[in-house]
Design a protein around this motif. Sequence first.
Motif, mmCIF file in Angstrom:
data_model
loop_
_atom_site.group_PDB
_atom_site.id
_atom_site.type_symbol
_atom_site.label_atom_id
_atom_site.label_comp_id
_atom_site.label_asym_id
_atom_site.label_seq_id
_atom_site.Cartn_x
_atom_site.Cartn_y
_atom_site.Cartn_z
ATOM 1 N N UNK A 127 -24.005 -11.459 8.442
ATOM 2 C CA UNK A 127 -23.367 -12.590 7.774
ATOM 3 C C UNK A 127 -21.878 -12.635 8.084
ATOM 4 N N UNK A 128 -21.208 -11.471 8.039
ATOM 5 C CA UNK A 128 -19.780 -11.423 8.354
ATOM 6 C C UNK A 128 -19.522 -11.810 9.802
ATOM 7 N N UNK A 129 -20.432 -11.462 10.706
ATOM 8 C CA UNK A 129 -20.270 -11.798 12.122
ATOM 9 C C UNK A 129 -20.383 -13.299 12.348
ATOM 10 N N UNK A 130 -21.419 -13.903 11.800
ATOM 11 C CA UNK A 130 -21.660 -15.333 12.026
ATOM 12 C C UNK A 130 -20.605 -16.188 11.332
ATOM 13 N N UNK A 131 -20.161 -15.787 10.161
ATOM 14 C CA UNK A 131 -19.191 -16.576 9.394
ATOM 15 C C UNK A 131 -17.747 -16.205 9.700
ATOM 16 N N UNK A 132 -17.534 -15.293 10.644
ATOM 17 C CA UNK A 132 -16.192 -14.853 11.012
ATOM 18 C C UNK A 132 -15.439 -14.348 9.778
ATOM 19 N N UNK A 133 -16.125 -13.530 8.985
ATOM 20 C CA UNK A 133 -15.574 -12.997 7.743
ATOM 21 C C UNK A 133 -15.176 -11.535 7.945
ATOM 22 N N UNK A 134 -14.418 -10.952 6.998
ATOM 23 C CA UNK A 134 -14.040 -9.536 7.107
ATOM 24 C C UNK A 134 -15.266 -8.631 7.197
#
Length: 306
Positions: A127-134
């Motif tokens: 999820x962090x990878x796809x959403x460019x999140x921390x």
Amino acid sequence: MKNDVGIDKKLISPASPIPLPRKDAVEMPPSGLQQQRWNTKNLGLRLGADLTSAACAASIVAPLIAIIDRSIMENASGRNTLGNSLRASLRTLLRRPHAVLVSKPVALVFMLYGGTYLTANTLDTATATVRNAPAAGVTSGTAKFAASSAANVGLCVYKDQVFVRMFGPPAAHRGPPRPVPLPSYLLFTLRDCLTIFASFNVPPVLGPYLDERVLGASLRSRVGGTTLAQFVAPAAVQLLSTPVHLLGLDLYNRPAGQASWRDRWLQVRKNWAVSAAARICRIVPAFGLGGTVNSKVRKNLMEKLA
């Protein structure tokens, strides 16, 4: 002054020609339509951190949970009492720790909770990878609940069908292994769904109620209703899930035709209280201590990789 086609010649001059598009120019889409970038920084190491944190948590809780699960199954099958089984396993753990720590039961429990934690961790990383999140971010939505539940239920049912063969009644060990009946699988699945529901769905609802109606201001500031519910709800639901678990075991220990439903109910009621107490003791390290260790180790590792 206008020409024949009605274009004002003053608007066109050699000093300011109309710009023509260059062949090598790249057209940029509007800012709102730009493709979102993925956070792939140190992705391989982040997946390694997911695995490491899950393994650390599972290693801590697996020995104790394996001992408790064995005692419950031996008590239900009549091989041993719950107390004697616990004492024998703890004595072995103190005198010959390797005999317990590298045993098949501990490995199965390690697989169960390591797989559950790893599923949740890798979903957070994806999820962090796809959403460019921390990288250290966590999720709490339906996808995480569904994935964690599927992993936990599937692995737990597999673990229990092995345990019930290992620690079932002595008669079950004569000849080829007795297959676990389908009703036992269904009951084990229902048992785990109750625990997962109480662990993931109930605390967010019960927490605000405890903050508002039960906890005082000082206790609310130190503990919080949601944290308290995270321990209370999974433990309390064992009062309902334990008879489901015991009935599944009895259907294996005494196959169809060997006991009436009244006899099965009497057997379940006989072992209900002591088995529920044991399952409450196992649920605290499984979803309390193990979950805390997993989240803290993962957070520390991810912050170093950010």
